[in-house]
Scaffold this motif. Structure first.
Motif, short mmCIF file in Angstrom:
data_model
loop_
_atom_site.label_atom_id
_atom_site.label_comp_id
_atom_site.label_asym_id
_atom_site.label_seq_id
_atom_site.Cartn_x
_atom_site.Cartn_y
_atom_site.Cartn_z
N PRO A 1 0.82 -1.21 0.00
CA PRO A 1 0.00 0.00 0.00
C PRO A 1 0.85 1.26 0.00
CG PRO A 1 -0.91 -1.61 1.51
CD PRO A 1 0.42 -2.16 1.06
N GLY A 2 0.38 2.27 -0.74
CA GLY A 2 1.11 3.51 -0.89
C GLY A 2 1.97 3.57 -2.14
N MET A 3 2.24 2.42 -2.76
CA MET A 3 3.03 2.36 -3.98
C MET A 3 2.15 2.75 -5.17
SD MET A 3 5.09 -1.01 -5.40
CE MET A 3 6.38 -0.93 -4.17
N THR A 4 2.74 3.41 -6.16
CA THR A 4 2.00 3.73 -7.38
C THR A 4 2.22 2.61 -8.41
OG1 THR A 4 3.83 4.92 -8.44
CG2 THR A 4 2.36 6.19 -6.99
N GLU A 5 1.36 2.61 -9.42
CA GLU A 5 1.52 1.62 -10.48
C GLU A 5 2.87 1.75 -11.17
OE1 GLU A 5 -3.15 0.76 -11.74
OE2 GLU A 5 -1.79 1.66 -13.20
N GLN A 6 3.32 2.98 -11.37
CA GLN A 6 4.62 3.17 -12.01
C GLN A 6 5.75 2.63 -11.15
OE1 GLN A 6 5.23 4.50 -15.29
NE2 GLN A 6 7.04 3.29 -14.71
N GLN A 7 5.69 2.87 -9.85
CA GLN A 7 6.71 2.34 -8.95
C GLN A 7 6.72 0.82 -8.97
OE1 GLN A 7 5.37 4.37 -5.41
NE2 GLN A 7 7.05 5.87 -5.50
N ALA A 8 5.53 0.21 -9.04
CA ALA A 8 5.45 -1.24 -9.10
C ALA A 8 6.05 -1.77 -10.41
CB ALA A 8 4.01 -1.70 -8.95
N CYS A 9 5.78 -1.08 -11.52
CA CYS A 9 6.35 -1.50 -12.80
C CYS A 9 7.87 -1.36 -12.80
CB CYS A 9 5.75 -0.67 -13.93
SG CYS A 9 4.03 -1.08 -14.32
N ASP A 10 8.36 -0.30 -12.18
CA ASP A 10 9.81 -0.11 -12.10
C ASP A 10 10.45 -1.22 -11.26
OD1 ASP A 10 9.55 2.19 -13.60
OD2 ASP A 10 9.66 3.55 -11.88
N ALA A 11 9.79 -1.57 -10.15
CA ALA A 11 10.30 -2.66 -9.31
C ALA A 11 10.27 -3.98 -10.07
CB ALA A 11 9.47 -2.76 -8.03
N LYS B 1 10.58 -4.41 -13.30
CA LYS B 1 11.69 -4.42 -14.28
C LYS B 1 13.01 -4.76 -13.59
CE LYS B 1 13.63 -3.38 -18.33
NZ LYS B 1 15.05 -3.22 -18.01
N ASP B 2 13.24 -4.23 -12.42
CA ASP B 2 14.47 -4.54 -11.68
C ASP B 2 14.54 -6.02 -11.32
OD1 ASP B 2 15.27 -1.90 -11.79
OD2 ASP B 2 14.55 -1.41 -9.77
N ILE B 3 13.41 -6.58 -10.91
CA ILE B 3 13.38 -8.00 -10.55
C ILE B 3 13.64 -8.86 -11.78
CG2 ILE B 3 11.81 -9.86 -9.82
CD1 ILE B 3 10.66 -7.83 -7.79
N LEU B 4 13.02 -8.53 -12.90
CA LEU B 4 13.23 -9.31 -14.12
C LEU B 4 14.68 -9.22 -14.59
CD1 LEU B 4 9.95 -8.34 -15.99
CD2 LEU B 4 10.55 -10.63 -15.15
N ASP B 5 15.26 -8.04 -14.51
CA ASP B 5 16.68 -7.90 -14.86
C ASP B 5 17.55 -8.77 -13.96
OD1 ASP B 5 16.29 -6.14 -16.97
OD2 ASP B 5 16.51 -4.34 -15.72
N MET C 1 16.75 -11.48 -12.57
CA MET C 1 16.53 -12.90 -12.87
C MET C 1 17.17 -13.31 -14.19
SD MET C 1 12.53 -13.36 -11.66
CE MET C 1 12.48 -15.11 -12.13
N GLY C 2 17.72 -12.35 -14.92
CA GLY C 2 18.41 -12.68 -16.16
C GLY C 2 17.51 -12.84 -17.36
N MET C 3 16.40 -12.10 -17.39
CA MET C 3 15.52 -12.20 -18.56
C MET C 3 16.27 -11.79 -19.82
SD MET C 3 13.09 -8.87 -18.74
CE MET C 3 13.79 -7.21 -18.78
N GLN C 4 15.79 -12.32 -20.96
CA GLN C 4 16.37 -11.95 -22.25
C GLN C 4 15.82 -10.61 -22.73
OE1 GLN C 4 16.12 -15.08 -25.13
NE2 GLN C 4 16.85 -13.81 -26.82
N ARG C 5 14.50 -10.48 -22.64
CA ARG C 5 13.83 -9.24 -23.02
C ARG C 5 12.38 -9.32 -22.57
NH1 ARG C 5 12.74 -7.83 -28.98
NH2 ARG C 5 10.95 -6.85 -27.98
N ILE C 6 11.71 -8.19 -22.62
CA ILE C 6 10.26 -8.14 -22.42
C ILE C 6 9.60 -8.18 -23.79
CG2 ILE C 6 8.35 -6.64 -21.69
CD1 ILE C 6 10.25 -5.63 -19.45
N TRP C 7 8.59 -9.04 -23.97
CA TRP C 7 7.93 -9.06 -25.27
C TRP C 7 6.57 -8.35 -25.23
CZ3 TRP C 7 3.21 -11.26 -26.23
CH2 TRP C 7 2.77 -12.27 -25.37
N HIS C 8 6.01 -8.12 -24.06
CA HIS C 8 4.91 -7.15 -23.96
C HIS C 8 5.12 -6.34 -22.70
CE1 HIS C 8 2.27 -8.61 -20.71
NE2 HIS C 8 2.11 -9.78 -21.27
N ASP D 1 0.76 -8.72 -14.79
CA ASP D 1 0.73 -9.43 -16.07
C ASP D 1 2.08 -9.21 -16.74
OD1 ASP D 1 0.29 -10.43 -18.61
OD2 ASP D 1 -1.29 -9.00 -19.13
N LEU D 2 2.82 -10.30 -16.95
CA LEU D 2 4.16 -10.23 -17.52
C LEU D 2 4.26 -11.03 -18.81
CD1 LEU D 2 6.33 -10.87 -14.32
CD2 LEU D 2 5.63 -8.66 -15.26
#
Length: 246
Positions: free
Chosen positions: A41-51, A53-57, A59-66, A99-100
């Motif tokens: 609670p208190g987090m914005t949608e943008q802050q959650a999306c930024d977090a 992206k950091d987690i996916l990076d 984890m060693g993702m290759q890229r985001i496709w959507h 949704d990832l």
């Protein structure tokens, strides 16, 4: 479910591997859970999306496709095509979903799940209902080999019986070795044949009938899993609103 693929809408590339699809699936669902654990609670949608992206990076993702989608509150009623609201803030009693769409080793993972924070029983029931409706619909596919069109008719019937509204603007889609978009397969809900294993994402988005929130769940349809994923041969009934007093 394991028959050779002849329909051009189910075409795959030369590097396609079902094992690689299952790995991409597992990695993406793991990422959803990791991201959910840091949303508060208190987090914005943008802050959650930024977090996210950091987690996916990390984890060693290759890229985001959507694009990364995190929806809070009333935005859980929005479809994928609608943009996030960067300033939307998660309340202390609220709903959210993640949704990832992520590429791992050249293969597309696509996973989504919903969560509630606080002690609102209807919100918790909504999140669970989306998961159970997905399982119920997936088992119907496994047992009866319906077309994609029939699959979503079944999902709609089950959702309505439990008091939820199924969003039929969201009807699933192809995945494959990246990029699946070159195959022009259309939506799962418009597919007039039985969808093959490991190629289609079943999407379920439901809404509360009177309150401004909903829930989303998606996963890869994979044959042969249903007897081991459920405690019994029968999928539990979709979590119904009648279990909770208004």
């Amino acid at each position: 479910m394991n028959s050779p693929i002849h329909d051009p809408r189910e075409a795959v590339g030369s590097v396609f591997s079902l094992d690689a699809m299952l790995h991409a699936r597992a990695q993406t669902m793991d990422a959803v859970q990791r991201i959910a654990a840091v949303v508060q609670p208190g987090m914005t949608e943008q802050q959650a999306c930024d977090a996210a992206k950091d987690i996916l990076d990390g984890m060693g993702m290759q890229r985001i496709w959507h694009q990364i989608i995190v929806r809070f509150g009333e935005n859980t009623l929005k479809t994928f095509k609608e943009k996030i609201t960067p300033e939307q803030t998660l309340g202390s009693n609220d709903m959210f979903f993640i949704d990832l769409g992520v590429v791992w080793d050249g293969h597309e993972g696509d996973a989504g799940d919903s969560f509630s924070v606080g002690d609102d029983a209807e919100m918790a029931a909504c999140a669970e209902a989306a998961r159970v409706l997905w399982q119920q619909t997936g088992q119907y596919w496994h047992q009866h080999r319906p077309s994609g069109e029939e699959l979503y008719r079944y999902a709609q019937t089950q959702a309505e019986a439990a008091g939820w509204k199924l969003n039929l603007d969201i009807k699933g889609h192809r995945v494959s070795d990246f990029p699946h978009a070159i195959y022009k397969a259309g939506s799962l809900g418009s597919f007039d044949a039985c969808p093959n294993t490991g190629l289609w994402i079943l999407e379920i988005q439901i809404a509360h009938p009177t309150r401004p929130f909903g829930a989303f769940y998606e996963d890869l349809l994979v044959a042969g899993e249903w007897p081991t994923r459920q405690a019994s041969a029968d999928v539990p009934a979709v979590t119904a609103l009648t279990q909770h007093a208004f």
